[in-house]
Design a protein around this motif. Structure first.
Motif, PDB file in Angstrom:
ATOM      1  N   LEU A   1     -28.480 -20.218 -31.151  1.00 29.09           N
ATOM      2  CA  LEU A   1     -27.347 -19.452 -30.598  1.00 29.09           C
ATOM      3  C   LEU A   1     -26.923 -20.013 -29.251  1.00 29.09           C
ATOM      4  O   LEU A   1     -25.726 -20.130 -28.962  1.00 29.09           O
ATOM      5  CB  LEU A   1     -27.733 -17.973 -30.480  1.00 29.09           C
ATOM      6  N   MET A   2     -27.905 -20.377 -28.425  1.00 28.90           N
ATOM      7  CA  MET A   2     -27.578 -20.932 -27.105  1.00 28.90           C
ATOM      8  C   MET A   2     -26.816 -22.248 -27.259  1.00 28.90           C
ATOM      9  O   MET A   2     -25.843 -22.501 -26.539  1.00 28.90           O
ATOM     10  CB  MET A   2     -28.856 -21.178 -26.285  1.00 28.90           C
ATOM     11  N   ASN A   3     -27.259 -23.083 -28.221  1.00 29.79           N
ATOM     12  CA  ASN A   3     -26.562 -24.360 -28.459  1.00 29.79           C
ATOM     13  C   ASN A   3     -25.142 -24.097 -28.941  1.00 29.79           C
ATOM     14  O   ASN A   3     -24.204 -24.782 -28.525  1.00 29.79           O
ATOM     15  CB  ASN A   3     -27.296 -25.197 -29.511  1.00 29.79           C
ATOM     16  N   ALA A   4     -24.997 -23.075 -29.841  1.00 37.47           N
ATOM     17  CA  ALA A   4     -23.676 -22.753 -30.367  1.00 37.47           C
ATOM     18  C   ALA A   4     -22.777 -22.284 -29.218  1.00 37.47           C
ATOM     19  O   ALA A   4     -21.605 -22.661 -29.135  1.00 37.47           O
ATOM     20  CB  ALA A   4     -23.795 -21.672 -31.439  1.00 37.47           C
ATOM     21  N   ARG A   5     -23.345 -21.453 -28.352  1.00 33.07           N
ATOM     22  CA  ARG A   5     -22.547 -20.955 -27.223  1.00 33.07           C
ATOM     23  C   ARG A   5     -22.077 -22.129 -26.371  1.00 33.07           C
ATOM     24  O   ARG A   5     -20.923 -22.212 -25.971  1.00 33.07           O
ATOM     25  CB  ARG A   5     -23.382 -19.998 -26.371  1.00 33.07           C
TER      26      ARG A   5
END
Ligand code: ADP
Length: 506
Positions: free
Chosen positions: A402-406
């Protein structure tokens, strides 16, 4: 005139006529028999006896009839004059007949010999025919065996996955198998075109053929020589070539048989192994270093916070100390990531409802990280049963993704979490999709490498995906990536619902 004694007269004249008739009947039969088998000595012999008999009967009967006639006519004088002649002819004919009869035994023996010879000849002919048939059968068997072995070797030549070439001693291609044609000519149908072409045309280093030729001349063969072949599309392909000289190749004079094995895959594997070795050493080294600096960092952070307490917020010293604290925290985050990367703890096995786990992570992410203009969506497959995982670790993986996607969507975008139940495999798939920047093709093979990051210095450690990958692998699962630069990425975590298989745990 003498009056005849009529009974005797009748017998003499009638008997003579009957004698002529019977002897000629015999001659007729003998002639017929001889015609039926003109080579039969016995029949020839019988014919000549009948000729003698007929001659004798004719002469004797004519004599007797003439005598009776002359006596009846009162010409006894004329009969007296003729009588010696008639007797002489009779005698001669009888002698001839007797002489022919004397040869009977010889003729009989000769006939027997001929019959024996004929039989032997017939047997020899039959034997000869039998031998001939046997020879024909053997020749047929040999021809069939030859055709079979020819077919078999043809098949090996045709289905071999490695290129096989038959060359003349100067290096001109005489024969090339479909695998070779595909490699050098771009397709199996190129074989016809390649026949007659010099092999050097396809060598990255033309001098290589001279060296191979010289070695073959000296030793008769070469084995596992590294060569680079130019593929039809121009790409150079490393191969291991083995070649052997054949002095007599199917009537076409000396030839060289060459087989080449593609070693690109092997080289790639070797490189990967070397890379894995390097990574393992880096991992060990960094784990050691991380351990060493973790404590001093803790001390620095502790003292910084202590000093901060004594400073008035907003003062210059307070701001400076805050900067130190921020950077020390960042260093500590890196060090902790490093330690996680190096640590190989076994996953815990607990039964969890994956959707509850995802919702908790999404809640935390939404509250703390997502920011206002990022839409968070979810699409859950409710058929997914409870699964056996290490919940804390899986949360860590999801948060990482999720952090990478953000980061990929920047300030604004959509992040979707989708779950699917793969019934047949007994696995579940959790996909984190974003419509962010996507991953460049050149970066894609490296994103799971430790320390690989495209983020600016200070923002990324390059350890998130490698740590996540390690966790998922230890669960017996895998992470699949699909990405289109500029359009977004999908990271799919596939996990077995029943927990990690035993071999994975070792
Ligand atoms: P870090 O996030 O610290 O850079 P990661 O191992 O998590 O380390 O990621 C490695 C790299 O993979 C990132 O720097 C980025 O280039 C790429 N990457 C990972 N996730 C995404 C994503 N969702 N979209 C685009 N690029 C990504």
């Amino acid at each position: 005139m003498t009056v005849p004694f009529w009974p005797l007269f009748a017998v003499d004249v009638g008997g003579s006529l009957a004698m002529i008739a019977l002897s000629f009947l015999c001659l007729g039969t003998a002639t017929h028999l001889r015609r039926a088998d003109p080579e039969s000595l016995l029949r020839i012999y019988l014919f000549w006896v009948c000729v003698g008999l007929a001659g004798f009967s004719l002469s004797r009967a004519a004599g007797h009839i003439a005598r009776q006639g002359l006596l009846l006519a009162g010409r006894e004088d004329l009969w007296a004059a003729l009588r010696p002649y008639s007797s002489a002819v009779n005698t001669l004919l009888f002698v001839a007949l007797a002489a022919v009869t004397l040869f009977f035994e010889r003729v009989w023996k000769a006939t027997e010999r001929i019959a024996r010879d004929r039989l032997a000849l017939r047997r020899a002919r039959a034997e000869l025919l039998e031998v001939n048939r046997e020879l024909e059968r053997l020749a047929g068997d040999r021809a069939r065996a030859l055709a079979f072995s020819e077919r078999q070797y043809r098949r090996i030549f045709e289905v071999a996955r490695d290129p096989i070439l038959v060359l003349d001693p100067e290096g001109t291609i005489r024969e090339i198998n479909p695998a070779g044609a595909k490699l050098l000519g771009g397709g199996e149908e190129a074989a016809d075109r390649l026949r007659g072409a010099p092999l050097v045309r396809f060598l990255a280093r033309p001098g290589a053929w001279r060296e191979i030729g010289a070695a073959i001349e000296r030793r008769g063969f070469v084995q596992n020589v590294e060569l680079e072949l130019r593929r039809a599309d121009g790409v150079l392909l490393p191969v291991l070539a083995s070649a052997v000289r054949d002095r007599e190749s199917g009537g076409e004079g000396a030839a060289v048989h060459l087989i080449a094995r593609d070693i690109e895959e092997r080289r790639r594997l070797q490189e990967q192994m070397a890379q894995a070795d390097r990574l393992a050493s880096i991992g060990q080294l960094s784990a050691g270093v991380a351990h060493e600096i973790n404590n001093p960092l803790g001390v620095i952070l502790g003292y910084t916070q202590l000093l901060l307490r004594g400073e008035a917020p907003g003062s210059e010293r307070h701001r400076d100390l805050k900067t130190i604290e921020k950077h020390v925290r960042h260093c500590k985050a890196i060090v902790e990531d490093l330690l996680k990367f190096a640590r190989r703890s076994e996953p815990k096995q607990e039964k969890v409802d994956i959707h509850r786990t995802i919702e908790e992570v999404l809640h935390f992410f939404g509250q703390n990280a997502a920011g206002g203009r990022i839409r968070l969506e979810s699409d859950f497959d409710r058929r997914i049963p409870e699964v056996v995982v290490d919940e804390k670790k899986i949360k860590q993986v999801l948060l990482n993704l999720l952090m990478n996607a953000r980061h990929a969507v920047g300030g604004e975008g959509t992040i979707r979490v989708v779950t699917r139940w793969l019934e047949e495999e007994g696995k579940l798939a959790v996909a984190v999709e974003d419509d962010g920047c996507g991953i460049e093709d050149k970066d894609l093979p490296h994103i799971f490498d430790p320390f690989f990051t495209t983020k600016p210095t200070g923002e990324g450690t390059g350890l998130g995906l490698s740590v996540s990958y390690g966790i998922v692998r230890r669960h017996g699962g895998e992470i699949r990536v699909e990405s289109r630069p500029g359009k977004g990425s999908v990271f799919t975590v596939v996990l077995p619902a029943a927990g990690a298989p035993p071999e994975e745990e070792t």
